[in-house]
Design a protein around this motif. Structure first.
Motif: not given
Lengths: 264, 318
Positions: B259, B261-262, B284
Motif C-alpha cells: 500500500e 505510495p507509488g 520510489r
C-alpha cells in the motif's frame, strides 16, 4: 516464358518422383510383382476357359492396359500425394511452380515406369502365352501406349484435384476411380456388352477408343470410326479440363486454408 | 501505397480479414483475422507474438501467398499478395519450427529440389547447396534421409531450404521450437547474421519472449485476429505502463509494503524475494529505503529491473 524456366521445375519434380519411387519399399511390387501376377493369372484363365488365341489376345490387351494405367496414374497422383503424406504441401506451393510442372514432371516418370512394365509384360506374354504385342506394328503399339499414358495423365490429375479439395479423405475415392474408368472402358470385354447408358459413359472415356483400335489388329471389328483420332481428341479435352480442375482446387485450398492443413 | 512506402516497407498490410468456414451442413465460421494492419520496414527483424489461435500463422500464410485474404490489402515487397503472387514467391521463403519434407529424400536432395523450383541449376545450384549445408553444419548428414534426422537437424534443413533462393523476405514460424538451448542460440545467431550480412527482412513468430526481445527490432502483439500493440520491446513496456520491478529481500517484511505510495503491486517471488512494481523507481526507491530505515526493516538485497516482455505479453493476452 523461357524453356529453361519450364524445364527446370519439371525436371525437379521428375527427379524427385524417381528418387522417391526407387527408395519406396513397394516399388518392386508396383513395378513387377502385381503386373506379373496379373498377366499370369489372366493368361492362365484364358487357357482354362479354352479361349481362341484372338480372344486370349483381347483379354491380355486389357490386362496390359490395366497395369500400365494403374502405375502411371498413381505416379501422376504422387505430384500431390507425396507432399500430402509428408505434410510438405506448403513448401511446394510457396515456390514459383506451375501446376503443369508438377503434373508433367510426375507424368514423365509415370510414362517411364509404365513403359518398363509394358516391356516386361510383353516379354512375359510372348513367352508364356504366345501373345506378341508388336504383331499389329509399331504405330499401333505406339497409339495404344499413348492412349494408356494420356488416360493415366487425366485420371492422375483429377485425383490430384480431389486430394487438394478434400484432403486425404479423397484418397479412397481416388484409388477406386481408376478401376471404375478401366471397367467402363471395356478392360476385358467389348463396350457393346455394357448396358446402353453405361456404354454411353464408356464412349466418353478416351481409353475405350485406344483399346478398340489396338484390338482391331487382333481380328476384332472396331466399334468406332477413327478410334485413335477420337481418343486423342477426347484426351486433349480431358487433359485441359483436369488441369483446370486442379488449378481451381488449389485456388480453393488457398481460400479455405486446406493447403495449410495439409502441411506441417 | 506511395512509391516511397514501397521501397521503405517490406510489408504493408491494411485491414486484412480472414474467416475460415467449415462443415457441410452446419456451417461454422471462425474469424481468424479481423482487420489487421501492419507495416514492417525493410531490413528489420519483426516478431509477431500472441497466444495460440491469435492469428499469427494465418497472417504469416497470407503474407507468404499461401492463403488468400477475404478483405483488405496486403502488399509485400511492393507487390500485392493476391494479384502478384507468382512474382512475389520468387523473393520469399519460409521455415517453420515443425518442419516436414519428403521422408526418403536426402538432405542435399531436399535443398536441391527446392533450389530447382526457384530456378537454380548446374554449378550455381551445387555451390548454393554446398554453402548452405556447410553453413548449417549438415555436412556429416548430407546423405542422410530426412526421416533419419533428429528434430534439431530437421530444423536446420528447413532453414537451409528457406535460404536457397536468397530471399529478400524470410518468414520463420517458431524457428527454435523444441530445440536444445545450444542449438537455439546458434539458430538465433544465424538469424541475426542474415539480417546483418544480407540485409534480409525477417518476420518471425515465437512463444519465447526472450528470443523476441533479443532478436527483434520491432514486435507486434496479435490477439483474436487483431494487432493490439506494435513497437520496440522498450516502447511496448512503456506503452503498457507496467512500471519497474523493485526486487527486495527484507527482514521483517512490512505489512504496508503493497500500500506504499507509488507501489502498484507486490508479489512473493520465492526464496525470500518480494517483487514490487513501482511507477517511478528513481522516486520510489529512496522513499521506500527511508521508510524501511525508519521502521527498522533490514534491507538484505535490492535489485531494480525493467519488466520482462513476458509481462507485457501476459497483460495483453489477458
Amino acid at each position: 516464358m523461357s524453356w529453361r524456366a519450364e524445364l527446370l521445375p519439371t525436371y525437379a519434380v521428375a527427379a524427385r518422383n524417381l528418387v522417391m519411387g526407387v527408395r519406396n519399399v513397394f516399388f518392386f511390387f508396383e513395378l513387377l510383382f502385381w503386373p506379373i501376377v496379373g498377366v499370369l493369372s489372366i493368361g492362365l484363365m484364358t487357357r482354362f476357359l479354352g479361349l481362341t488365341p484372338e480372344q486370349g489376345a483381347f483379354v491380355l490387351v486389357g490386362t496390359l492396359a490395366l497395369s500400365i494405367v494403374n502405375v502411371c496414374q498413381l505416379e501422376v497422383a504422387y505430384a500431390m500425394l507425396l507432399d500430402v503424406w509428408s505434410k510438405s504441401v506448403k513448401h511446394q506451393f510457396m515456390a514459383p511452380i506451375r501446376i503443369r510442372h508438377l503434373t508433367v514432371g510426375s507424368w514423365l516418370i509415370g510414362v517411364l515406369r509404365g513403359f518398363v512394365i509394358f516391356v516386361l509384360l510383353a516379354a512375359l506374354a510372348a513367352w508364356a502365352f504366345d501373345f506378341h504385342v508388336l504383331r499389329p506394328g509399331v504405330v499401333a503399339v505406339t497409339a495404344f501406349l499413348a492412349g494408356c499414358f494420356l488416360t493415366s495423365l487425366v485420371v492422375g490429375v483429377f485425383v490430384c484435384a480431389l486430394v487438394t479439395l478434400f484432403g486425404t479423405r479423397a484418397e479412397a475415392f481416388a484409388w477406386a476411380s481408376v478401376n471404375l474408368v478401366l471397367v467402363l472402358a471395356g478392360i476385358y470385354y467389348p463396350v457393346s456388352v455394357l448396358p446402353k447408358p453405361v456404354a454411353a459413359i464408356a464412349a466418353a472415356i478416351p481409353l475405350t477408343y485406344f483399346l478398340d483400335a489396338y484390338r482391331s489388329h487382333f481380328g476384332f471389328r472396331s466399334e468406332f470410326a477413327a478410334p485413335v483420332t477420337t481418343g486423342l481428341a477426347l484426351s486433349a479435352v480431358y487433359v485441359v479440363l483436369a488441369h483446370w480442375a486442379f488449378r481451381a482446387a488449389i485456388e480453393r485450398a488457398r481460400q479455405t486454408g486446406l493447403l495449410l492443413k495439409m502441411s506441417e | 501505397m506511395s512509391s516511397v512506402d514501397a521501397t521503405r516497407l517490406a510489408i504493408d498490410a491494411r485491414e486484412v480479414t480472414k474467416t475460415f468456414r467449415s462443415g457441410w451442413f452446419r456451417r461454422r465460421e471462425t474469424a481468424a483475422l479481423r482487420g489487421v494492419s501492419l507495416q514492417v520496414e525493410r531490413g528489420m527483424i519483426f516478431g509477431l507474438l500472441g497466444p495460440n489461435g491469435a492469428g499469427k500463422t494465418t497472417l504469416l500464410s497470407i503474407l507468404a501467398t499461401l492463403l488468400v485474404p477475404d478483405g483488405g490489402v496486403a502488399r509485400v515487397l511492393g507487390l500485392d499478395v493476391t494479384r502478384d503472387a507468382t512474382a512475389l514467391r520468387r523473393r520469399l521463403n519460409m521455415a517453420s519450427g515443425r518442419p516436414s519434407f519428403l521422408w526418403s529424400l536426402r538432405v542435399d536432395e531436399i535443398i536441391a529440389f527446392y533450389g530447382r523450383l526457384y530456378g537454380l541449376s548446374g554449378a550455381r545450384l551445387r555451390r548454393q547447396v554446398d554453402a548452405l549445408i556447410e553453413q548449417y553444419e549438415l555436412t556429416s548428414y548430407r546423405k542422410a534421409q530426412y526421416n533419419e534426422l533428429s528434430t534439431g537437424l530437421k530444423q536446420r534443413v528447413a532453414l537451409a531450404k528457406a535460404l536457397i533462393n536468397d530471399p529478400e523476405l524470410l518468414f520463420l514460424d517458431e524457428p527454435t521450437l523444441g530445440l536444445d538451448p545450444d542449438v537455439s542460440v546458434r539458430v538465433r545467431r544465424h538469424v541475426a547474421d542474415l539480417r546483418r550480412e544480407q540485409g534480409m527482412t525477417i518476420v518471425l513468430t515465437t512463444h519465447y519472449m526472450r528470443e523476441a526481445e533479443e532478436l527483434c527490432d520491432e514486435i507486434g502483439f496479435i490477439k483474436a485476429g487483431r494487432i493490439l500493440a506494435q513497437g520496440t520491446a522498450d516502447a511496448l513496456k512503456r506503452q503498457m505502463g507496467l512500471g519497474y520491478v523493485v526486487a527486495l529481500k527484507l527482514e521483517p517484511r512490512p505489512a504496508w509494503l503493497a500500500e506504499a505510495p507509488g507501489v502498484l503491486r507486490c508479489v512473493d517471488a520465492g526464496d525470500g524475494w518480494i517483487d514490487c512494481t513501482v511507477d517511478d523507481p528513481e522516486k520510489r526507491v529512496p522513499e521506500l529505503l527511508r521508510a524501511f530505515m525508519k521502521e527498522g526493516v533490514e534491507v538484505r538485497n535490492l535489485q531494480v529491473r525493467e519488466p520482462e516482455l513476458e509481462e507485457v505479453f501476459v497483460e495483453l493476452a489477458r
